[in-house]
Design a protein around this motif. Structure first.
Motif, PDB file in Angstrom:
ATOM      1  N   PRO A   1       0.795  -1.233   0.000  1.00 40.94           N
ATOM      2  CA  PRO A   1       0.000   0.000   0.000  1.00 40.94           C
ATOM      3  C   PRO A   1       0.824   1.279   0.000  1.00 40.94           C
ATOM      4  O   PRO A   1       0.349   2.317  -0.454  1.00 40.94           O
ATOM      5  N   ARG A   2       2.030   1.239   0.542  1.00 44.41           N
ATOM      6  CA  ARG A   2       2.934   2.391   0.528  1.00 44.41           C
ATOM      7  C   ARG A   2       4.362   1.868   0.396  1.00 44.41           C
ATOM      8  O   ARG A   2       4.620   0.690   0.597  1.00 44.41           O
ATOM      9  N   SER A   3       5.279   2.763   0.095  1.00 44.77           N
ATOM     10  CA  SER A   3       6.680   2.375   0.041  1.00 44.77           C
ATOM     11  C   SER A   3       7.108   1.822   1.403  1.00 44.77           C
ATOM     12  O   SER A   3       6.930   2.471   2.436  1.00 44.77           O
TER      13      SER A   3
ATOM     14  N   VAL B   1       3.522  -8.159   7.033  1.00 46.58           N
ATOM     15  CA  VAL B   1       4.442  -9.177   6.528  1.00 46.58           C
ATOM     16  C   VAL B   1       5.853  -8.909   7.049  1.00 46.58           C
ATOM     17  O   VAL B   1       6.231  -7.759   7.337  1.00 46.58           O
ATOM     18  N   TRP B   2       6.632  -9.954   7.151  1.00 46.26           N
ATOM     19  CA  TRP B   2       7.997  -9.844   7.667  1.00 46.26           C
ATOM     20  C   TRP B   2       8.811  -8.796   6.933  1.00 46.26           C
ATOM     21  O   TRP B   2       9.705  -8.162   7.508  1.00 46.26           O
ATOM     22  N   GLN B   3       8.507  -8.551   5.657  1.00 45.58           N
ATOM     23  CA  GLN B   3       9.251  -7.555   4.877  1.00 45.58           C
ATOM     24  C   GLN B   3       8.854  -6.122   5.213  1.00 45.58           C
ATOM     25  O   GLN B   3       9.531  -5.182   4.785  1.00 45.58           O
ATOM     26  N   ASP B   4       7.786  -5.937   5.950  1.00 46.62           N
ATOM     27  CA  ASP B   4       7.245  -4.598   6.204  1.00 46.62           C
ATOM     28  C   ASP B   4       8.232  -3.752   7.017  1.00 46.62           C
ATOM     29  O   ASP B   4       8.807  -4.226   7.997  1.00 46.62           O
ATOM     30  N   ARG B   5       8.424  -2.505   6.614  1.00 44.31           N
ATOM     31  CA  ARG B   5       9.424  -1.634   7.240  1.00 44.31           C
ATOM     32  C   ARG B   5       8.815  -0.423   7.940  1.00 44.31           C
ATOM     33  O   ARG B   5       9.531   0.513   8.306  1.00 44.31           O
ATOM     34  N   ARG B   6       7.513  -0.426   8.182  1.00 47.32           N
ATOM     35  CA  ARG B   6       6.862   0.784   8.696  1.00 47.32           C
ATOM     36  C   ARG B   6       7.305   1.151  10.108  1.00 47.32           C
ATOM     37  O   ARG B   6       7.064   2.285  10.555  1.00 47.32           O
TER      38      ARG B   6
ATOM     39  N   THR C   1      13.960  -3.943  -0.381  1.00 43.46           N
ATOM     40  CA  THR C   1      13.255  -3.634   0.875  1.00 43.46           C
ATOM     41  C   THR C   1      14.271  -3.461   2.007  1.00 43.46           C
ATOM     42  O   THR C   1      14.026  -3.852   3.143  1.00 43.46           O
ATOM     43  N   GLY C   2      15.410  -2.859   1.710  1.00 40.49           N
ATOM     44  CA  GLY C   2      16.452  -2.679   2.702  1.00 40.49           C
ATOM     45  C   GLY C   2      17.448  -3.819   2.673  1.00 40.49           C
ATOM     46  O   GLY C   2      17.282  -4.807   1.957  1.00 40.49           O
TER      47      GLY C   2
END
Length: 498
Positions: free
Chosen positions: A40-42, A102-107, A348-349
């Motif tokens: 939904p967002r970067s 999700v595990w990849q989420d960086r928020r 994703t980092g």
């Protein structure tokens, strides 16, 4: 005929699979369907929790149909799952109150950055790095951003867990709220040595401990099915492990010093350290390996690359350079090995050992002569370079360097990729005879719990038929190539650093 088969359910980041295995751990039938995350967002990565649950039944039906095995011959269910991905749901209805993060989420990167001074304390207590990758900050974010969630959590109306807990809840008709030690060890909330939720860790992250599941060993009864079509009531769930620990089992790595790398959406390197807690000095994490019944806790060192197969997906879907992922192998052979093109796939980092959530994918060495085939080579090789960084860190932490590496996952089907990886590492790679050893490991744990086989049977059942890739390049080539990569990594970190 008795109950002598195992049903494995493998809920991953991009798909759900079900596989039926016989007593020799041979796959007889499977079903698989994509369950893609959304962006939904970067930096934000989410799943629809209801889509995850609804994806399981059809794949179980497909696996049983293809195998020709009746459900009455299933002795037990093994479950493996994408780790760290977090859900909060209503205890009465079983419905999630928001998206699965999700595990990849960086928020939650800002929170982690603001509390860098607590990293050493958290690493000593949990074995982990303070990073958005792990579950605790995801739970806290959901509690803070979903209206009334915190009040409901403190009132005992909500449950929070990783995907294994959420699926077990639904598979058992809401009768069981449990997790296994491997998944619990990925939350930043479990004490690494006592294997219990720690009040001080929960306080630090603002997570009410009453919303967390009971922690169990990886092999043993987690509950029995109830009201979950097409699985009849009463089939025991006897093995549960996070996907990478399940893969460690599936690769036959049950002894200290044995290591594997799974090339899935990300790349995950685990080395078994037995009952010893081995702290890392090089940016790896200490985690639980699958723990068998009443045996002592088993540990592992782990390094995680966030983007592996996801880089090939980007090459296919983002660049639209190929129509299907396997086509990248053909392009790889067409590319110029001396083109100088190098890709750091930090989409994703950067994960271990760098832990830089702000880094982004960067391509070096473009010229007028660069072709799509050169980019194909750089995409595959960029994943191999990241894994080489993990191996360097692992060898610095272990008493003895690795002598070989067992590999599996989607990218491990690529011969040119594995040959480059072997050349870069200077190690022999042993490809699993079953390219997806995650479900295999879950099946082994379930069959162990159900009494279909013993730990002593692991070698015979899991290791036969592996293919080996040996290095073809010399040390001078490895050193020169590795230095180019290190220069690129440092440039990326400087460019995107805070």
């Amino acid at each position: 005929m008795g109950r002598d088969h195992i049903l494995a359910i493998d809920q991953g980041t991009t798909s759900t699979r079900a596989v039926v295995y016989d007593r020799q751990l041979r796959p007889l039938g499977q079903g698989q369907a994509e369950v893609p995350p959304t962006y939904p967002r970067s930096g934000w990565v989410e799943h629809d929790p209801s889509a995850i649950v609804s994806s399981v039944g059809p794949q179980v039906h497909a696996a049983l149909s293809e195998s020709g095995i009746g459900i009455d011959r299933i002795a037990a269910i093994g479950l493996t799952n994408q780790r760290e991905t977090t859900v909060i749901w209503d205890r009465k209805t079983g419905q999630a109150i928001g998206p699965a993060l999700v595990w990849q989420d960086r928020r939650t990167a800002d929170f982690c950055d603001a509390h860098r001074d607590r990293r050493d304390w958290l690493a000593e207590r949990t074995g982990l790095i303070l990073d958005p990758y792990f579950s605790a900050t995801k739970i806290a974010w959901l509690l803070e951003h979903i209206p009334d969630a915190r009040r409901r959590a403190e009132a005992g109306e909500l449950a929070a867990g990783t995907i294994d807990s959420f699926l077990i809840w639904h598979l058992t008709g809401g009768q069981r709220f449990v997790t296994d030690v491997t998944n619990a060890s990925r939350t930043l909330l479990m004490d690494l040595r006592t294997l219990t939720w720690a009040d001080d860790l929960c306080d630090f992250f603002g997570v009410p401990p009453q919303i967390l599941p009971k922690i169990l060993p990886s092999s043993g009864e987690f509950g029995q099915t109830r009201g979950f079509d097409p699985i009849p009531d009463g089939i025991p769930i006897m093995g549960v492990a996070g996907d990478q620990q399940a893969s460690l089992v599936g690769q036959g790595c049950l002894e200290p010093g044995q290591a594997k790398c799974t090339y899935g959406t990300g790349a995950f390197l685990l080395a078994h350290t037995g009952s010893n807690v081995v702290p890392s000095t090089r940016g790896l994490v200490t985690t639980l390996a699958a723990t068998l019944g009443d045996g002592p806790p088993q540990y592992a060192l782990e390094g995680s690359v966030f983007v592996a197969g996801a880089a090939v997906q980007w090459f296919r879907d983002g660049l639209k350079a190929v129509g299907a992922a396997p086509e990248i192998d053909r392009l790889y052979h067409d590319g110029d090995p001396d083109s100088g093109v190098l890709f750091v796939p930090a989409l994703t980092g950067l994960g271990a050992p760098h832990w830089d959530p702000d880094a982004r994918g960067t391509i070096f060495g473009l010229s007028r002569a660069t072709t799509v085939a050169d980019l194909a080579r750089a995409t595959l090789e960029g994943v191999a370079f990241q894994v080489a960084d993990l191996i360097d860190a692992l060898n610095a932490d272990l008493p003895n360097p690795l002598s070989d590496l067992r590999v599996d996952g989607g990218m491990a089907r690529s011969d040119p990729f594995l040959q480059f990886q072997a050349d870069l590492l200077g190690l022999s790679l042993r490809r699993s005879p079953q390219p997806e050893s995650t479900a295999l490991g879950a099946a082994f744990l379930a069959g162990l719990g159900a009494g279909l086989w013993s730990v002593a049977d692991a070698g015979k059942l899991l290791l036969a038929g592996a293919q080996t890739f040996t290095p073809r390049r010399d040390l001078s080539w490895r050193e020169t190539t590795h230095q180019r990569w290190q220069n690129a990594i440092e440039t990326v970190k400087r460019h995107y650093g805070r």
